[in-house]
Design a protein around this motif. Structure first.
Motif, PDB file in Angstrom:
ATOM      1  N   ALA A 173       0.846  -1.199   0.000  1.00  6.60           N
ATOM      2  CA  ALA A 173       0.000   0.000   0.000  1.00  6.60           C
ATOM      3  C   ALA A 173       0.879   1.246   0.000  1.00  6.60           C
ATOM      4  N   LEU A 174       1.255   1.709  -1.167  1.00  5.22           N
ATOM      5  CA  LEU A 174       2.110   2.883  -1.319  1.00  5.22           C
ATOM      6  C   LEU A 174       1.266   4.100  -1.672  1.00  5.22           C
ATOM      7  N   THR A 175       1.764   5.269  -1.320  1.00  8.42           N
ATOM      8  CA  THR A 175       1.093   6.499  -1.710  1.00  8.42           C
ATOM      9  C   THR A 175       1.474   6.866  -3.137  1.00  8.42           C
ATOM     10  N   TRP A 176       0.548   7.542  -3.834  1.00 11.19           N
ATOM     11  CA  TRP A 176       0.821   8.038  -5.183  1.00 11.19           C
ATOM     12  C   TRP A 176       0.667   9.554  -5.228  1.00 11.19           C
ATOM     13  N   ASN A 177       0.768  10.187  -4.062  1.00  7.96           N
ATOM     14  CA  ASN A 177       0.723  11.641  -3.986  1.00  7.96           C
ATOM     15  C   ASN A 177       1.953  12.225  -4.678  1.00  7.96           C
ATOM     16  N   PRO A 178       1.771  13.107  -5.678  1.00  7.44           N
ATOM     17  CA  PRO A 178       2.935  13.615  -6.423  1.00  7.44           C
ATOM     18  C   PRO A 178       3.963  14.324  -5.540  1.00  7.44           C
ATOM     19  N   LEU A 179       3.501  15.090  -4.548  1.00  6.29           N
ATOM     20  CA  LEU A 179       4.440  15.790  -3.675  1.00  6.29           C
ATOM     21  C   LEU A 179       5.246  14.812  -2.830  1.00  6.29           C
ATOM     22  N   ARG A 180       4.597  13.768  -2.345  1.00  2.00           N
ATOM     23  CA  ARG A 180       5.319  12.764  -1.566  1.00  2.00           C
ATOM     24  C   ARG A 180       6.302  11.987  -2.442  1.00  2.00           C
ATOM     25  N   LEU A 181       5.914  11.690  -3.663  1.00  3.72           N
ATOM     26  CA  LEU A 181       6.831  11.002  -4.575  1.00  3.72           C
ATOM     27  C   LEU A 181       8.021  11.885  -4.920  1.00  3.72           C
ATOM     28  N   LEU A 182       7.799  13.194  -4.994  1.00  4.22           N
ATOM     29  CA  LEU A 182       8.917  14.115  -5.212  1.00  4.22           C
ATOM     30  C   LEU A 182       9.873  14.088  -4.025  1.00  4.22           C
ATOM     31  N   GLY A 183       9.320  13.997  -2.818  1.00  4.93           N
ATOM     32  CA  GLY A 183      10.164  13.847  -1.637  1.00  4.93           C
ATOM     33  C   GLY A 183      10.928  12.538  -1.646  1.00  4.93           C
ATOM     34  N   VAL A 184      10.282  11.462  -2.123  1.00  4.32           N
ATOM     35  CA  VAL A 184      10.965  10.178  -2.254  1.00  4.32           C
ATOM     36  C   VAL A 184      12.159  10.303  -3.195  1.00  4.32           C
ATOM     37  N   ALA A 185      11.952  10.967  -4.330  1.00  8.68           N
ATOM     38  CA  ALA A 185      13.043  11.165  -5.286  1.00  8.68           C
ATOM     39  C   ALA A 185      14.194  11.943  -4.651  1.00  8.68           C
ATOM     40  N   ALA A 186      13.870  12.988  -3.878  1.00  5.70           N
ATOM     41  CA  ALA A 186      14.919  13.778  -3.230  1.00  5.70           C
ATOM     42  C   ALA A 186      15.693  12.941  -2.222  1.00  5.70           C
ATOM     43  N   ALA A 187      14.996  12.108  -1.446  1.00  8.95           N
ATOM     44  CA  ALA A 187      15.669  11.265  -0.460  1.00  8.95           C
ATOM     45  C   ALA A 187      16.580  10.250  -1.135  1.00  8.95           C
ATOM     46  N   VAL A 188      16.123   9.662  -2.237  1.00 12.52           N
ATOM     47  CA  VAL A 188      16.940   8.683  -2.958  1.00 12.52           C
ATOM     48  C   VAL A 188      18.194   9.337  -3.521  1.00 12.52           C
ATOM     49  N   VAL A 189      18.039  10.512  -4.136  1.00 10.94           N
ATOM     50  CA  VAL A 189      19.188  11.190  -4.744  1.00 10.94           C
ATOM     51  C   VAL A 189      20.194  11.619  -3.678  1.00 10.94           C
ATOM     52  N   LEU A 190      19.715  12.169  -2.566  1.00  3.81           N
ATOM     53  CA  LEU A 190      20.628  12.595  -1.505  1.00  3.81           C
ATOM     54  C   LEU A 190      21.378  11.410  -0.907  1.00  3.81           C
ATOM     55  N   GLY A 191      20.672  10.308  -0.669  1.00  7.05           N
ATOM     56  CA  GLY A 191      21.346   9.130  -0.133  1.00  7.05           C
ATOM     57  C   GLY A 191      22.378   8.580  -1.092  1.00  7.05           C
ATOM     58  N   ALA A 192      22.023   8.474  -2.367  1.00 12.30           N
ATOM     59  CA  ALA A 192      22.982   7.974  -3.351  1.00 12.30           C
ATOM     60  C   ALA A 192      24.168   8.922  -3.503  1.00 12.30           C
ATOM     61  N   THR A 193      23.915  10.223  -3.375  1.00 13.15           N
ATOM     62  CA  THR A 193      25.012  11.197  -3.443  1.00 13.15           C
ATOM     63  C   THR A 193      26.030  10.945  -2.347  1.00 13.15           C
ATOM     64  N   PHE A 194      25.549  10.730  -1.128  1.00 15.54           N
ATOM     65  CA  PHE A 194      26.488  10.472  -0.024  1.00 15.54           C
ATOM     66  C   PHE A 194      27.269   9.184  -0.242  1.00 15.54           C
ATOM     67  N   PHE A 195      26.587   8.104  -0.587  1.00 18.00           N
ATOM     68  CA  PHE A 195      27.277   6.812  -0.689  1.00 18.00           C
ATOM     69  C   PHE A 195      28.234   6.773  -1.884  1.00 18.00           C
ATOM     70  N   SER A 196      27.888   7.454  -2.970  1.00 15.61           N
ATOM     71  CA  SER A 196      28.833   7.516  -4.086  1.00 15.61           C
ATOM     72  C   SER A 196      30.060   8.340  -3.711  1.00 15.61           C
ATOM     73  N   CYS A 197      29.863   9.427  -2.964  1.00 11.22           N
ATOM     74  CA  CYS A 197      31.009  10.227  -2.508  1.00 11.22           C
ATOM     75  C   CYS A 197      31.837   9.452  -1.488  1.00 11.22           C
ATOM     76  N   LEU A 198      31.176   8.659  -0.650  1.00  7.98           N
ATOM     77  CA  LEU A 198      31.923   7.795   0.266  1.00  7.98           C
ATOM     78  C   LEU A 198      32.799   6.829  -0.510  1.00  7.98           C
ATOM     79  N   SER A 199      32.258   6.272  -1.586  1.00  5.51           N
ATOM     80  CA  SER A 199      33.031   5.359  -2.420  1.00  5.51           C
ATOM     81  C   SER A 199      34.201   6.066  -3.087  1.00  5.51           C
ATOM     82  N   MET A 200      33.965   7.289  -3.594  1.00  9.22           N
ATOM     83  CA  MET A 200      35.057   8.032  -4.229  1.00  9.22           C
ATOM     84  C   MET A 200      36.108   8.462  -3.215  1.00  9.22           C
TER      85      MET A 200
END
Length: 294
Positions: A173-200
């Protein structure tokens, strides 16, 4: 008898005058010889970050199978681990079905697995001479690192979409609210940014692909199991709860769970922690980038 008037020479033929780009009398050759106006001020860094990100994403055109093969592992986690623990009800999740509780954690896990080995790519660029050529350009090192980190974030975002589709098919049961999905995208990008920089950053310390691969494999599982991706923090021992508080993956999972499922979350603290971790990762990776290219 009057002399015929002298033919008027074009302005571009006057040796003492340089035609301006907006001059109506300028010829095509003059326009080609005029250098384009360079970006200045605050526009330089965003433009170069976007350019580096676009260069990284162009690589997906040559090997799109990476996106498909990476979807296998999160699908297995959801189908096998999630379905099994939903039936046995061994982990208390506050009335939320365990499969629903697990889905945001698997999104964060799949994004981390994409980003945590990003340093191998930059070592390959060092070995092939690409990194040296990039470092002699006027592009700031922070822009190079940020562009690569955000490219990892876009790849992780594609992976997150795949996991969300699989979870929806399984009945989560996931939400399909566009604003919440935009927040999901921001959280994914920020997390991946940190872990990729940790790797570099690790790549700038160990300098070889073999060592980086070993360290990456050694830290991915502790980061994953030392977070709230699989079980609530309340059921952890005290020492593991302390580890969870300094683990950026925990803040990413908490934000994803609150946005996708509507469970209680601390979104301001979560995004603040992810932003601080991303900035710290970019700073550390940029500082070690020159050492990697020596």
């Amino acid at each position: 008898m009057c002399a015929a008037p002298a033919a008027r020479r074009p302005a571009s033929a006057d040796p003492g005058r340089t035609a301006a780009p907006g001059d109506a009398t300028a010829t095509g050759l003059d326009l080609l010889l005029v250098a384009p106006r360079a970006r200045t001020g605050w526009r330089v860094l965003p433009a170069r970050v976007l350019a580096m990100c676009a260069v990284e994403l162009q690589k997906l055109r040559h090997d799109r199978t990476e996106l498909y093969t990476r979807a296998v592992q999160p699908a297995l986690w959801l189908i096998i681990f999630g379905e099994t623990f939903t039936r046995i009800r061994a982990i208390p999740t506050g009335g939320v079905p365990y499969l629903d509780y697990l889905a945001p954690g698997i999104i964060a896990q799949s994004a981390m697995f994409i980003a945590i080995f990003y340093g191998i790519m930059i070592i390959w660029e060092r070995d092939s001479g690409v990194l040296t050529k990039l470092l002699v350009t006027p592009t700031p090192r922070a822009a190079l690192v940020t562009g690569k980190a955000f490219a990892a974030g876009v790849k992780a975002l594609v992976q997150a979409v795949v996991v969300i589709v699989i979870a929806a098919v399984l009945g989560v049961a996931l939400t399909w609210n566009p604003l919440r999905l935009l927040g999901v995208a921001a959280a994914v990008v920020l997390g991946a940014t940190f872990f990729s920089c940790l790797s570099m950053t690790i790549a700038g310390i160990v300098l070889t692909r073999d060592r980086l691969m070993g360290i990456g494999q050694a830290i991915t599982m502790p980061l994953f199991f030392g977070s709230n991706a699989l079980y609530p923090v309340s059921v952890m021992p005290g020492w593991l709860q302390a580890v969870t508080r300094v683990n950026p993956l925990s803040y990413q999972v908490d934000a994803l769970r609150g946005l996708l499922l509507g469970t209680p979350a601390h979104l301001a603290a979560d995004f603040g922690a992810l932003a601080v971790a991303a900035v710290a990762g970019i700073t550390a990776a940029a500082a070690l980038l020159g050492r990697l290219a020596r």
